[in-house]
Design a protein around this motif. Structure first.
Motif, mmCIF file in Angstrom:
data_model
loop_
_atom_site.group_PDB
_atom_site.id
_atom_site.type_symbol
_atom_site.label_atom_id
_atom_site.label_comp_id
_atom_site.label_asym_id
_atom_site.label_seq_id
_atom_site.Cartn_x
_atom_site.Cartn_y
_atom_site.Cartn_z
ATOM 1 N N SER A 1 17.970 -62.746 17.560
ATOM 2 C CA SER A 1 18.693 -61.836 16.549
ATOM 3 C C SER A 1 18.530 -60.232 16.838
ATOM 4 C CB SER A 1 18.200 -62.291 15.445
ATOM 5 O OG SER A 1 17.125 -61.421 15.034
ATOM 6 N N LEU A 2 17.633 -59.597 17.015
ATOM 7 C CA LEU A 2 17.364 -57.936 16.698
ATOM 8 C C LEU A 2 18.561 -58.050 18.072
ATOM 9 C CD1 LEU A 2 16.056 -55.711 16.388
ATOM 10 C CD2 LEU A 2 14.560 -55.817 18.413
ATOM 11 N N PRO A 3 18.924 -57.999 19.388
ATOM 12 C CA PRO A 3 19.662 -57.580 20.273
ATOM 13 C C PRO A 3 21.447 -57.700 19.466
ATOM 14 C CG PRO A 3 18.052 -58.640 21.503
ATOM 15 C CD PRO A 3 17.823 -59.187 20.051
ATOM 16 N N THR A 4 21.291 -58.771 19.097
ATOM 17 C CA THR A 4 22.604 -58.901 18.552
ATOM 18 C C THR A 4 22.645 -57.719 17.652
ATOM 19 O OG1 THR A 4 22.233 -61.063 18.782
ATOM 20 C CG2 THR A 4 24.439 -60.755 17.218
ATOM 21 N N HIS A 5 21.995 -57.723 16.265
ATOM 22 C CA HIS A 5 22.537 -56.638 15.444
ATOM 23 C C HIS A 5 22.263 -55.211 15.926
ATOM 24 C CE1 HIS A 5 21.787 -59.297 12.546
ATOM 25 N NE2 HIS A 5 20.414 -59.916 12.652
ATOM 26 N N VAL B 1 23.628 -54.542 19.210
ATOM 27 C CA VAL B 1 24.789 -54.305 19.472
ATOM 28 C C VAL B 1 26.208 -54.628 18.598
ATOM 29 C CG1 VAL B 1 26.628 -56.268 20.478
ATOM 30 C CG2 VAL B 1 24.501 -55.746 21.355
ATOM 31 N N LYS B 2 25.415 -55.007 17.458
ATOM 32 C CA LYS B 2 26.427 -54.690 15.637
ATOM 33 C C LYS B 2 26.202 -53.739 15.975
ATOM 34 C CE LYS B 2 25.609 -57.899 13.313
ATOM 35 N NZ LYS B 2 25.464 -59.247 12.196
ATOM 36 N N ILE B 3 25.040 -52.836 15.180
ATOM 37 C CA ILE B 3 25.076 -51.070 14.957
ATOM 38 C C ILE B 3 25.955 -50.157 15.976
ATOM 39 C CG2 ILE B 3 23.545 -49.381 14.374
ATOM 40 C CD1 ILE B 3 22.264 -51.469 13.358
ATOM 41 N N GLY B 4 25.684 -50.607 17.208
ATOM 42 C CA GLY B 4 26.548 -50.030 17.921
ATOM 43 C C GLY B 4 27.727 -50.092 18.101
ATOM 44 N N THR B 5 28.216 -51.311 17.841
ATOM 45 C CA THR B 5 30.171 -51.363 17.658
ATOM 46 C C THR B 5 30.542 -50.618 16.432
ATOM 47 O OG1 THR B 5 29.585 -53.044 19.315
ATOM 48 C CG2 THR B 5 31.671 -52.913 17.868
ATOM 49 N N TYR B 6 30.062 -50.980 14.962
ATOM 50 C CA TYR B 6 30.081 -50.335 13.820
ATOM 51 C C TYR B 6 30.274 -48.842 14.013
ATOM 52 C CZ TYR B 6 29.825 -54.871 12.348
ATOM 53 O OH TYR B 6 29.917 -56.189 11.789
ATOM 54 N N THR B 7 29.152 -48.403 14.938
ATOM 55 C CA THR B 7 28.890 -46.822 14.914
ATOM 56 C C THR B 7 30.312 -46.535 15.718
ATOM 57 O OG1 THR B 7 26.369 -46.819 14.796
ATOM 58 C CG2 THR B 7 27.691 -44.983 15.821
#
Length: 90
Positions: A9-13, A15-21
């Motif tokens: 889950s850490l890498p998934t989150h 990636v999500k933070i990077g995408t949202y940013t």
């Protein structure tokens, strides 16, 4: 299992933070709110770990059942008109 879930889950989150940013969905104030929520989670986990370490299983169950009863009573109180309409047959 916990370590495996965290490792996935850490890498998934991240990636999500990077995408949202990248897409502009993460404004400056959201970063502050996220950091505050993370810090609060760390503190609450630390405090809970200390409290639960010395607590017996019976005491823990008693507290959980007590909170369940309180939350149920609070929900009934908030919906008292609906409950009264059902019980009263309106």
């Amino acid at each position: 299992m916990i370590g495996t879930k965290t490792a996935v889950s850490l890498p998934t989150h991240l990636v999500k933070i990077g995408t949202y940013t990248t897409l502009g969905a993460m404004a400056g104030h959201l970063w502050l709110l996220g950091l505050a929520a993370g810090a609060a989670a760390l503190v609450s986990t630390w405090v809970a770990k200390r409290l639960l370490r010395d607590m017996s299983e019976t005491k823990f169950r008693t507290i959980v059942v007590g909170f369940m009863a309180l939350s149920g009573a609070a929900m009934l109180w908030q919906q008292q008109e609906t409950v009264l309409a059902i019980v009263g047959g309106r």
